[in-house]
Design a protein around this motif. Sequence first.
Motif, PDB file in Angstrom:
ATOM      1  N   GLN A 186       0.812  -1.211   0.000  1.00 19.82           N
ATOM      2  CA  GLN A 186       0.000   0.000   0.000  1.00 19.82           C
ATOM      3  C   GLN A 186       0.849   1.267   0.000  1.00 19.82           C
ATOM      4  OE1 GLN A 186      -3.089   0.847  -0.346  1.00 19.82           O
ATOM      5  NE2 GLN A 186      -4.067  -1.161  -0.418  1.00 19.82           N
ATOM      6  N   ARG A 187       1.991   1.256   0.676  1.00 20.34           N
ATOM      7  CA  ARG A 187       2.878   2.423   0.679  1.00 20.34           C
ATOM      8  C   ARG A 187       3.373   2.728  -0.744  1.00 20.34           C
ATOM      9  NH1 ARG A 187       5.311   4.093   5.572  1.00 20.34           N
ATOM     10  NH2 ARG A 187       7.219   4.683   4.443  1.00 20.34           N
ATOM     11  N   GLU A 188       3.793   1.693  -1.457  1.00 20.24           N
ATOM     12  CA  GLU A 188       4.285   1.925  -2.820  1.00 20.24           C
ATOM     13  C   GLU A 188       3.139   2.275  -3.770  1.00 20.24           C
ATOM     14  OE1 GLU A 188       7.374   2.370  -3.320  1.00 20.24           O
ATOM     15  OE2 GLU A 188       7.819   1.740  -1.256  1.00 20.24           O
ATOM     16  N   LEU A 189       1.953   1.718  -3.530  1.00 17.02           N
ATOM     17  CA  LEU A 189       0.790   2.064  -4.353  1.00 17.02           C
ATOM     18  C   LEU A 189       0.430   3.537  -4.165  1.00 17.02           C
ATOM     19  CD1 LEU A 189      -1.388   0.816  -6.254  1.00 17.02           C
ATOM     20  CD2 LEU A 189      -2.816   0.522  -4.221  1.00 17.02           C
ATOM     21  N   GLU A 193       0.570   6.665  -6.889  1.00 11.67           N
ATOM     22  CA  GLU A 193      -0.519   7.612  -7.131  1.00 11.67           C
ATOM     23  C   GLU A 193      -0.020   9.055  -7.000  1.00 11.67           C
ATOM     24  OE1 GLU A 193      -5.112   8.599  -5.638  1.00 11.67           O
ATOM     25  OE2 GLU A 193      -3.925   7.041  -4.640  1.00 11.67           O
ATOM     26  N   LEU A 194       0.844   9.304  -6.012  1.00 12.68           N
ATOM     27  CA  LEU A 194       1.443  10.638  -5.872  1.00 12.68           C
ATOM     28  C   LEU A 194       2.191  11.034  -7.153  1.00 12.68           C
ATOM     29  CD1 LEU A 194       3.011  10.916  -2.280  1.00 12.68           C
ATOM     30  CD2 LEU A 194       1.263  12.391  -3.271  1.00 12.68           C
ATOM     31  N   ARG A 195       2.943  10.087  -7.689  1.00 14.20           N
ATOM     32  CA  ARG A 195       3.718  10.377  -8.901  1.00 14.20           C
ATOM     33  C   ARG A 195       2.802  10.616 -10.099  1.00 14.20           C
ATOM     34  NH1 ARG A 195       7.183   6.223  -6.380  1.00 14.20           N
ATOM     35  NH2 ARG A 195       9.294   7.107  -6.111  1.00 14.20           N
ATOM     36  N   ASN A 196       1.825   9.701 -10.283  1.00 19.52           N
ATOM     37  CA  ASN A 196       0.982   9.772 -11.482  1.00 19.52           C
ATOM     38  C   ASN A 196       0.109  11.020 -11.519  1.00 19.52           C
ATOM     39  OD1 ASN A 196       1.980   7.405 -12.570  1.00 19.52           O
ATOM     40  ND2 ASN A 196       0.374   6.115 -11.688  1.00 19.52           N
ATOM     41  N   SER A 197      -0.463  11.371 -10.350  1.00 20.67           N
ATOM     42  CA  SER A 197      -1.445  12.461 -10.353  1.00 20.67           C
ATOM     43  C   SER A 197      -0.918  13.787  -9.825  1.00 20.67           C
ATOM     44  CB  SER A 197      -2.669  12.058  -9.527  1.00 20.67           C
ATOM     45  OG  SER A 197      -2.313  11.831  -8.174  1.00 20.67           O
ATOM     46  N   GLN A 209       9.391  19.478  -3.136  1.00 20.03           N
ATOM     47  CA  GLN A 209       9.028  20.015  -1.825  1.00 20.03           C
ATOM     48  C   GLN A 209       7.687  19.442  -1.375  1.00 20.03           C
ATOM     49  OE1 GLN A 209       9.830  24.390  -1.284  1.00 20.03           O
ATOM     50  NE2 GLN A 209      10.007  24.305  -3.533  1.00 20.03           N
ATOM     51  N   VAL A 210       7.583  19.139  -0.075  1.00 24.10           N
ATOM     52  CA  VAL A 210       6.358  18.536   0.454  1.00 24.10           C
ATOM     53  C   VAL A 210       5.167  19.504   0.447  1.00 24.10           C
ATOM     54  CG1 VAL A 210       5.282  17.512   2.507  1.00 24.10           C
ATOM     55  CG2 VAL A 210       7.598  16.832   1.833  1.00 24.10           C
ATOM     56  N   PRO A 211       5.297  20.763   0.896  1.00 17.81           N
ATOM     57  CA  PRO A 211       4.108  21.646   0.981  1.00 17.81           C
ATOM     58  C   PRO A 211       3.336  21.798  -0.329  1.00 17.81           C
ATOM     59  CG  PRO A 211       5.914  22.578   2.247  1.00 17.81           C
ATOM     60  CD  PRO A 211       6.480  21.419   1.499  1.00 17.81           C
ATOM     61  N   PRO A 212       3.997  22.099  -1.477  1.00 20.19           N
ATOM     62  CA  PRO A 212       3.201  22.198  -2.714  1.00 20.19           C
ATOM     63  C   PRO A 212       2.573  20.867  -3.134  1.00 20.19           C
ATOM     64  CG  PRO A 212       5.563  22.451  -3.182  1.00 20.19           C
ATOM     65  CD  PRO A 212       5.410  22.496  -1.708  1.00 20.19           C
ATOM     66  N   ILE A 213       3.257  19.750  -2.850  1.00 22.75           N
ATOM     67  CA  ILE A 213       2.670  18.431  -3.148  1.00 22.75           C
ATOM     68  C   ILE A 213       1.408  18.232  -2.314  1.00 22.75           C
ATOM     69  CG2 ILE A 213       3.037  15.933  -2.983  1.00 22.75           C
ATOM     70  CD1 ILE A 213       6.004  16.414  -3.547  1.00 22.75           C
ATOM     71  N   LYS A 214       1.488  18.622  -1.050  1.00 24.77           N
ATOM     72  CA  LYS A 214       0.340  18.488  -0.155  1.00 24.77           C
ATOM     73  C   LYS A 214      -0.840  19.334  -0.629  1.00 24.77           C
ATOM     74  CE  LYS A 214      -1.030  18.899   4.702  1.00 24.77           C
ATOM     75  NZ  LYS A 214      -0.573  19.250   6.088  1.00 24.77           N
ATOM     76  N   ARG A 215      -0.562  20.581  -1.056  1.00 27.46           N
ATOM     77  CA  ARG A 215      -1.643  21.474  -1.513  1.00 27.46           C
ATOM     78  C   ARG A 215      -2.346  20.895  -2.741  1.00 27.46           C
ATOM     79  NH1 ARG A 215       2.107  25.558  -0.074  1.00 27.46           N
ATOM     80  NH2 ARG A 215       2.864  25.711  -2.229  1.00 27.46           N
ATOM     81  N   LYS A 216      -1.556  20.396  -3.680  1.00 34.41           N
ATOM     82  CA  LYS A 216      -2.166  19.852  -4.901  1.00 34.41           C
ATOM     83  C   LYS A 216      -2.928  18.559  -4.593  1.00 34.41           C
ATOM     84  CE  LYS A 216      -1.385  19.063  -9.784  1.00 34.41           C
ATOM     85  NZ  LYS A 216      -0.429  19.156 -10.918  1.00 34.41           N
ATOM     86  N   TRP A 217      -2.400  17.766  -3.663  1.00 33.45           N
ATOM     87  CA  TRP A 217      -3.100  16.531  -3.262  1.00 33.45           C
ATOM     88  C   TRP A 217      -4.478  16.858  -2.678  1.00 33.45           C
ATOM     89  CZ3 TRP A 217      -2.447  11.281  -3.566  1.00 33.45           C
ATOM     90  CH2 TRP A 217      -3.236  10.494  -2.737  1.00 33.45           C
TER      91      TRP A 217
END
Length: 467
Positions: A186-189, A193-197, A209-217
Motif C-alpha cells: 500500500q505504501r508503494e501504491l 498515485e502521488l507520482r501519477n497524479s 518540496q512537500v508543501p506544494p505536493i500536499k496542496r495539490k493533493w
Amino acid sequence: MAENTDYRQALSVALKARADWLEKSELGKLKDELRLYHTGFASLYNLYLKKGLINEDPYKQEAKIGELEVPDTSSFTDATRLDQLSMRLSTYDNQLDFLVNFYQFSADFLTLDRIKRIVGLVKYIDWVHLTPDSQSANTMAVAEMTNQIKTGAEPLTMSVISESLAHLNRSYTPIMGYLKSLTDYQRELYKLELRNSITSEMGPADAAQVPPIKRKWAQINPGKPFYPDLAEEVIKEDTTKEGPALRERILKSLAVAEVKPKAAKPQVSFKSILLEGVQLIGTTAQAFQDVAGKMDENHILLENKKQSFWQKVKKAMAQMLNKEPDPVIYEVEYIDPVRGVPVRDKINFVSFRTDLDKKVRTLSTISVRGTGLAKLEAMQEEQIISFLEKNIREIQSLHKILAALDEFFKAATDRADREKVKGIKPELATIKNAIIRANAKRHEYSAQKEEEEQLKRLGVNPSAQGA
C-alpha cells in the motif's frame, strides 16, 4: 524525466503482480489467522462472562458497525472498572467478529488506514505479555481476570484458557507479518498515485518540496489522507542521487518469488481432522446442560405467574393420576438464516426439553473424554463427515431456538420479575464458537480431499508423496 516515467511503468507492473500474489496467497491466510485470533478471544470473553467478572452488554447484538474502530484504551478508576471492562470487551468482540465475518479482504480495499485499524485491534490487548503489571489498562485488567479464573479452576476450564491463549499468541506473529506485506504494498501504491497524479504534473522545483505536493493533493483528492513521510520518500527516490539505488531496491522488494513445486509432505490423516471437529461439537454438552437448567427455571417462573390456583390443582391431580400434562406452547420469533426475514414458530417446551436432554447425552459421549469416539474412529470417512454435518445442523437449530426462547422469557415475564430471568448469552456464545470451529475442521477436511483429488487428476499418487 524519461527515467522517472520508466520507473512508474515498472512500478505499476510490479504492484499489479504483488496484488495478485497477495490475493491468491496471503489474504486467505491472514483471514484464517484472524479467525483463530477471534476464536481464542471469544472463548476467554465467554469465561469472563460466565464467572461474573464482567457484565453482559444488553446492546451487544444490536450494535451496528460500518467500519473498524479500536475500542477505548484509556485508563479507568476502580469505581468504573466493571462497567468499562464490560463495555470495552463487548465492543472488542463485536469488532473482531465484524472483521472476520464481514470485512472485505482484498489488496486494494485494505488501505493504510484500514491496516492501521486492524493492527490496533490485534494489539489492543497484549496477549504475548499478559501480566498484571502491564502499562496498558486493558491488558492489566484482562491479566488479572485470567489469573483469577485460573485459581482453583477445573481441568476443562484450564484447558480452555490454555488453548485460547495459545491461539492468541501463535496467531500474533503471522498476522503482523501478513499486515507488514500489505503495508509495504500500500505504501508503494500510494507513492505511485502521488507520482501519477501529482508530481509528474508539477515543475521540478515544486515536485521536490512537500508543501506544494500536499496542496495539490488536497485539491485533487479532498478528504483523502496525505502522508508527508511518503511524499518525502517520493522526492528522495525521484530527485536525489541516491534515487536510482532506492528505486531498484523497491522493485526487488516487490518482486514475487517464483512458485516452486511443493516438497513431498507426509500424508494427512483426513479422519483425524473430522474427529477433531466431532470433539469440538462434543464440548458443547456442558453449555447445553447449563442452558437447560436456566430454561427450566425461566419456564417455572413464567408458568407460576400464568397459572391460577385451580390450574395448579388440576396439574397436580393430573400428575397424581399419571396423565400426560397439557403441552406448553411458546410462540417465539427468530431470523431465518437463509432468507433473512423474521419467522414465528411455536415451540412445545416440554417436548423441546426432552429432545435437548437427549442431545446432551449424545454430545457427552463424543466429547474429549467421551466413549463414543472409539465407535466413530472405526467408521469410514464418509460416515464420520455425515455424522459431523448432521450434528452441526442440529446444534445450529438448537442454538437458534434457544436464542429465541431467551428473548421470549425476557419479554414475557413481568417487569417486577425480569431480574429473576436467567440469561443464556454466554452459553450461546460458547456454542456458536464451537460450531464455527467445527465448521472450520469440516472445511479443512474438504480442502484436503480436494487437493488429493487434484493430485490424482494430475497423475500424482498422494500416497507415494507421503512415502
